[in-house]
Write an enzyme that holds these catalytic residues in place. Structure first.
Site, PDB file in Angstrom:
ATOM      1  N   SER A 245       0.815  -1.211   0.000  1.00 16.86           N
ATOM      2  CA  SER A 245       0.000   0.000   0.000  1.00 16.86           C
ATOM      3  C   SER A 245       0.849   1.263   0.000  1.00 16.86           C
ATOM      4  CB  SER A 245      -0.921  -0.014   1.228  1.00 16.86           C
ATOM      5  OG  SER A 245      -1.617   1.209   1.332  1.00 16.86           O
ATOM      6  N   ASP A 246       1.800   1.359   0.926  1.00 21.72           N
ATOM      7  CA  ASP A 246       2.624   2.564   1.040  1.00 21.72           C
ATOM      8  C   ASP A 246       4.098   2.217   1.142  1.00 21.72           C
ATOM      9  OD1 ASP A 246       2.443   1.398   3.504  1.00 21.72           O
ATOM     10  OD2 ASP A 246       2.226   3.255   4.628  1.00 21.72           O
TER      11      ASP A 246
END
Length: 261
Positions: free
Chosen positions: A84-85
């Protein structure tokens, strides 16, 4: 989010392509007696962006960070979005000064304000760095070393970069052993509260008890001095909390049923 969706959002390679490229880079480096650098970036507090501004804003942040990450890593780097990040860069150079320069440039680019819906967000990114063959000689081990360095940065000084060291490897092994100990104890019902009385000093009358977490085993009882590193793992911390709460409330109910005030 699936790998294909991640790629559509950022245009970067996914985790499987990253692992394939890292494997190739290490093999080429081995044949040519060269080195490889691996940088792992994790955005700090990105979950708060999604929680407060929504996923559309979060997607905009990820797209901007992906563009800046790729640009700062350089044209010769292979860049990917691992989660995701989380982003990675495979650099076919193990020079410490060069890798530190790339990491500093990435961190500086991430810190620049990010425009989102008429506002500006200010984020930072933590970076872990590992080198082949100095730190590891296989793709999985090199990835683990970079993750260990990243974990250390997240715990001690977010928004910066750090290289893997052998000392960090020892700390990671200790943390992993503590996590394994807690998980096994939770599954086998060996997490237990040990009660320490609290007394009123003048007359030594009891005021209550403090519940202390202990793990029971075939070699005796151990306290947090053995497994405190597991508290850094959210799943382990939650497991201990839930089991201690269930056990202590059951004990209190039993004491009351026995007539204890």
């Amino acid at each position: 989010m699936a790998g294909g969706q991640r790629r559509r959002l950022t245009g970067l390679a996914n985790r499987s392509r990253f692992l394939a490229r890292l494997t190739d880079a290490i093999e080429f480096a081995r044949l040519g007696a060269r080195g490889v650098g691996l940088l792992i970036l994790d955005l700090d507090a990105f979950k708060e962006v999604n929680d407060s501004l929504g996923h559309r804003a979060g997607d905009q942040v990820i797209r901007t960070v992906a563009e800046r990450f790729a640009s700062a890593a350089g044209a010769d780097a292979f860049v990917a979005r691992l989660g995701s990040d989380e982003f990675a860069a495979v650099i076919e150079d193990d020079d410490e000064t060069a890798l530190k320069g790339v990491a500093n440039e990435i961190a500086a680019q991430v810190r620049r304000p990010i425009p989102v819906d008429g506002s500006r967000l200010f984020l930072s990114g933590s970076i872990g760095i590992a080198r082949y063959p100095t730190d590891a000689t296989t793709p999985d081990e090199l990835h683990k070393c970079a993750d260990v360095a990243l974990y250390r940065v997240k715990k001690t000084g977010r928004g910066t970069a750090a290289f893997f060291t052998r000392e960090l490897g020892g700390l990671f092994d200790q943390r992993r052993a503590a996590v394994d100990l807690v998980r096994d104890a939770g599954t086998e019902g060996r997490i237990a509260p040990y009660y320490q009385p609290m007394v009123r000093i003048p007359d030594r009358s009891p005021l209550g008890f403090e519940a202390l977490v202990r793990i029971e085993g075939p070699n005796g009882v151990c306290g947090p001095s053995v497994f405190w590193r597991a508290f850094d793992d959210p799943d382990c911390a939650r497991q201990i909390d839930e089991q201690m709460f269930a056990l202590t409330t059951a004990d209190v109910a039993r004491w009351r049923a026995d007539g204890v005030a």
